[in-house]
Scaffold this active site. Structure first.
Site, mmCIF file in Angstrom:
data_model
loop_
_atom_site.group_PDB
_atom_site.id
_atom_site.type_symbol
_atom_site.label_atom_id
_atom_site.label_comp_id
_atom_site.label_asym_id
_atom_site.label_seq_id
_atom_site.Cartn_x
_atom_site.Cartn_y
_atom_site.Cartn_z
ATOM 1 N N TYR A 87 37.963 46.365 57.041
ATOM 2 C CA TYR A 87 36.508 47.027 57.128
ATOM 3 C C TYR A 87 35.788 46.860 58.869
ATOM 4 O O TYR A 87 36.794 46.134 59.265
ATOM 5 C CB TYR A 87 35.379 46.031 56.637
ATOM 6 N N TYR A 98 31.012 39.954 57.965
ATOM 7 C CA TYR A 98 31.511 40.301 57.021
ATOM 8 C C TYR A 98 33.173 40.965 58.676
ATOM 9 O O TYR A 98 32.963 42.242 57.856
ATOM 10 C CB TYR A 98 31.278 41.189 56.367
ATOM 11 N N ARG A 135 40.996 32.468 41.448
ATOM 12 C CA ARG A 135 40.559 32.308 40.051
ATOM 13 C C ARG A 135 40.519 30.875 39.056
ATOM 14 O O ARG A 135 41.898 30.858 38.466
ATOM 15 C CB ARG A 135 41.841 33.293 39.338
ATOM 16 N N CYS A 137 37.596 44.052 35.521
ATOM 17 C CA CYS A 137 36.310 44.482 36.154
ATOM 18 C C CYS A 137 36.839 45.002 37.494
ATOM 19 O O CYS A 137 35.283 45.599 37.640
ATOM 20 C CB CYS A 137 35.960 42.320 36.368
HETATM 21 FE FE1 SF4 Z 1 39.214 37.889 34.204
HETATM 22 FE FE2 SF4 Z 1 37.036 39.442 32.745
HETATM 23 FE FE3 SF4 Z 1 37.932 40.194 35.088
HETATM 24 FE FE4 SF4 Z 1 39.287 40.591 32.943
HETATM 25 S S1 SF4 Z 1 37.970 41.562 33.285
HETATM 26 S S2 SF4 Z 1 40.267 39.733 35.402
HETATM 27 S S3 SF4 Z 1 39.065 38.955 32.294
HETATM 28 S S4 SF4 Z 1 37.178 38.583 35.335
#
Ligand code: SF4
Ligand code: ADP
Length: 689
Positions: free
Chosen positions: A176, A171, A298, A350
């Site tokens: 890091y 990594y 994403r 998240c």
């Molecule tokens: Fe995507 Fe869920 Fe993270 Fe929002 S909380 S960025 S919807 S993975």
């Protein structure tokens, strides 16, 4: 069952990674969960769910090789001892059950390590300040330290192999230790590990070779590496030394996992960064290595994924967030169910799990982290436990999710909404600047509900207690949301402000979203500390309204630091010429001047403004709930089995909180739930010693 669209066949081709083969191109790159070594059963079940959902490769979060690399309070994974091997085996077994490969990202933090848990002294390429400003400086590694580090790394690789991992990472990015060796800025050494490019790359090269030597043909070796050098403009990378380094190492590992220097772009919130945003950074990578390449972006659209592969940008579709929002994304594409994909909205909620050292949550997927402790599956839900009918009042994220999940269970659900459109706050907020993708929270649920014959939706239905009782549903669910307060009360002002008016010059986010805008210089008072104030500032700037943003916090949008977007928010506001005044609360407004108060000294000053937008706190819209409770108590005849508040009507929260609340209601209806212990706890139990 539907069939897969042949357009997407390429995504399901097996791909060789060194001695192994991934069954398809869906690759869950290493990502944090806020679970790590602290909650091994929860994390194993979470990763296993990704494999069940079709991800061909499923990796850990950053996984410490030695206690001298310790990041608590962020719960990283670790491979320190036999106990860790046992813990990770739970994950690798689950991943293998579904024919997927498991990857371990071996991690050495260097000056980024807090070591507040282990109390070891952090080591780095040179004596460096702690990267997150903890007042413990890392010491410079001497040659024997480098030898020790190599031994630790090798031993951790062996433990990874013994735990059943198929891919073992070196990594070398994300600021890091190894990236400090690579960077001429941080690497000030004069020995064979510093100076020339060859020397700065030496340790990474040694670790790749030694990892391969340790794991032999049992595992593949991956390297996580940044495609660009530091200092590039957003979206316009400087590609210089890192390209040379990649060329030097091009054929050494079995796979390149590529990311970039700017984490706020790599993990960009959708407000600032759109799908596939690393493409400019990836332009050269495939041309200099024959090894498979993965990156993130994403990705939620299978067409974008196919395009990335067909245009030779990547071999694997890397994902963290799309796999969190929908662990079954690959299966849905494979089974021709792409309209069922629960697309990530890019809110970065998240990431707050890692930031706060707590189990990961997701706005779109309320089951994340709950796989083991509550037994929740993202795609399966128990059939109904009775023939009860349910009336849900309010179609915001809470009401929509409750309706969707109850509908899936087979209940007869009636959803009543006062407005002509569904979605509540999601519909309102997604029309604010930059938040368009948030509409996916509504769209996914409305799409599902539309397929259900057992769900009836009533628009334009403002319900009062009489209407609700007339429906005679067995269960009543009140999901009527919350309203922003206009009295200045909040965290800073514990009581409403006595001087705040006239009313026509005082606004709330609800007014702004309803199209009632101020005229003239406006003060936005942010005692909410998340996104709302800054998006309203953007909206008003677009109307050429001069904006001053005042907050009792020391930075604007302070909670945005937890979602990795604070720096972009602050920069955006500065670029828009919003005047930012931090460490001040609002003391009053008389229609011509606002009075603000320093949070440290109490000193007050006046600002000439013509309007105030108060972004402080919300009041639950719970009058219907209380009226119903009273009405039921006082009437004979029909009695509902239950009346329940959910979402913002119960306790105003973020959208993720409302979705979770609705989901939980639907899961728990007609099930036995111990009110004192609603879930299992993943924690250490002591043996009798
Ligand atoms: Fe995507 Fe869920 Fe993270 Fe929002 S909380 S960025 S919807 S993975
Ligand atoms: P949550 O975030 O808890 O889901 P929202 O504020 O997003 O809450 O959504 C609440 C929804 O409830 C809004 O769409 C609103 O129009 C609707 N609503 C509020 N009161 C009533 C009512 N009395 N009858 C029907 N719908 C209502």
């Amino acid at each position: 069952m539907h069939k897969r669209d042949p357009r997407y066949d390429v995504l399901f081709e097996p791909v060789k990674i060194g001695p192994l083969t991934a069954k398809n191109r869906f690759y869950q790159v290493p990502h944090c969960t806020g679970l790590g070594w602290l909650r091994p059963r929860m994390v194993a079940a979470l990763r296993g769910m990704k494999a069940e959902g079709g991800w061909g490769v499923v990796c850990t979060e950053y996984c410490s090789i030695h206690p001298a690399s310790d990041d608590l309070p962020h719960p990283y994974a670790s491979l320190w001892d036999q106990g860790d091997i046992r813990a990770h085996s739970m994950m690798t077994d689950l991943v293998h059950e579904h024919g997927s490969l498991a990857g371990a990202e071996l991690w050495v933090g260097g000056a980024r390590s807090t070591n507040l848990f282990s109390n070891e002294v952090a080591m780095d390429v040179a004596s460096l300040p702690n990267s997150i400003a903890i007042p413990y400086q890392a010491r410079a590694m001497d040659k024997s330290d480098i030898r020790e580090l190599r031994r630790w790394h090798r031993n951790a690789a062996l433990r990874a192999r013994d735990a059943g991992f198929d891919i073992v990472y070196v990594y070398a990015t994300h600021h890091y230790l190894l990236s400090h060796f690579l960077s001429a800025k941080t690497n000030t050494r004069t020995d064979e590990y510093g100076g020339s490019l060859e020397n700065r790359v030496r340790l990474v090269r040694e670790l790749i070779e030694e990892t391969r030597d340790a794991v032999g043909d049992r595992c593949a070796v991956a390297v996580r590496f940044s495609a660009d050098d530091e200092g590039g403009k957003d979206g316009d990378p400087v590609i210089n030394e890192h390209r040379d380094m990649l060329e030097m190492l091009a054929e050494l590992p079995d796979l390149w996992d590529i990311n970039i220097q700017d984490y706020s772009r790599e993990m960009g919130a959708s407000r600032f960064i759109k799908e596939g945003s690393l493409e400019a950074y990836m332009s050269y990578v495939k041309s200099i290595t024959s090894k498979p390449v993965v990156t993130v972006g994403r990705f939620t659209s299978p067409d974008t994924m196919v395009s990335q592969v067909n245009r030779g940008i990547v071999d694997f579709i890397g994902a963290a967030r799309p796999s969190i929002a929908d662990p079954f994304l690959p299966r849905k594409i494979e089974e021709g169910r792409i309209d069922e994909i629960r697309e990530c909205i890019g809110c970065n909620v998240c990431y707050t799990g890692d930031s706060t050292g707590t189990p990961i949550r997701c706005t779109q997927n309320p089951t994340i982290s709950e796989e083991w402790r509550r037994g929740w599956h993202p795609e399966k839900i128990a059939p109904k436990g009775s023939d009860s009918s349910i009336l849900v009042v309010g179609s915001g994220p809470a009401g929509l999710e409750a309706t969707r999940a109850l509908g899936r269970r087979g209940y007869h659900v009636m959803l009543a909404e006062a407005e002509h459109t569904l979605g509540g706050r999601v519909s309102r907020e997604s029309s604010l600047p930059g938040l368009g993708e948030w509409a996916r929270v509504r769209n996914y649920r409305v799409h599902e509900i539309q397929q259900m014959e057992n769900v009836d939706v009533y628009f334009d239905n403002q319900m009062d207690a009489e209407h609700v009782l007339a429906v005679e549903a067995n269960h009543i669910v009140i999901a009527t949301g919350a309203s922003w307060q206009a009295d200045g009360r909040g965290l800073f002002n514990k009581t409403p402000l006595t001087e705040l008016g006239p009313a026509e010059q005082v606004f709330t986010p609800d007014d702004i979203m309803a199209g009632r805008l101020p005229a003239g210089p406006t003060l936005i008072y942010d005692d909410d500390h998340y996104y709302m104030s800054s998006v309203i500032a953007e909206l008003l700037c677009a109307q050429n309204i001069p904006v001053t943003l005042v907050t009792p916090e020391t930075i604007v949008s302070a909670w945005g630091a937890k979602t990795s977007e604070q720096s972009r928010v602050q920069r955006r506001l500065m670029e828009l010429d919003v005047q930012l005044i931090t460490s001040h609360g609002l003391a009053g407004f008389n229609g011509r001047e606002a009075q603000i108060e320093c949070t440290y000294t109490g000193a007050r000053k006046n600002l000439a403004v013509e309007a105030i937008v108060t972004v402080t706190m919300r009041s639950p819209n719970d009058s219907l709930f209380h009226e119903l409770q009273q009405a039921v108590d006082s009437t004979g005849g029909y009695q509902p089995d239950s009346i329940t508040r959910i979402g913002d009507c119960l306790a105003p929260s973020i959208i993720a909180g409302a979705v979770f609340s609705g989901h939980r209601y639907a899961r728990e209806l007609d099930t036995e739930v111990d009110p004192d212990n609603r879930m299992k706890y993943d924690r250490v139990f002591f043996d009798d010693e």
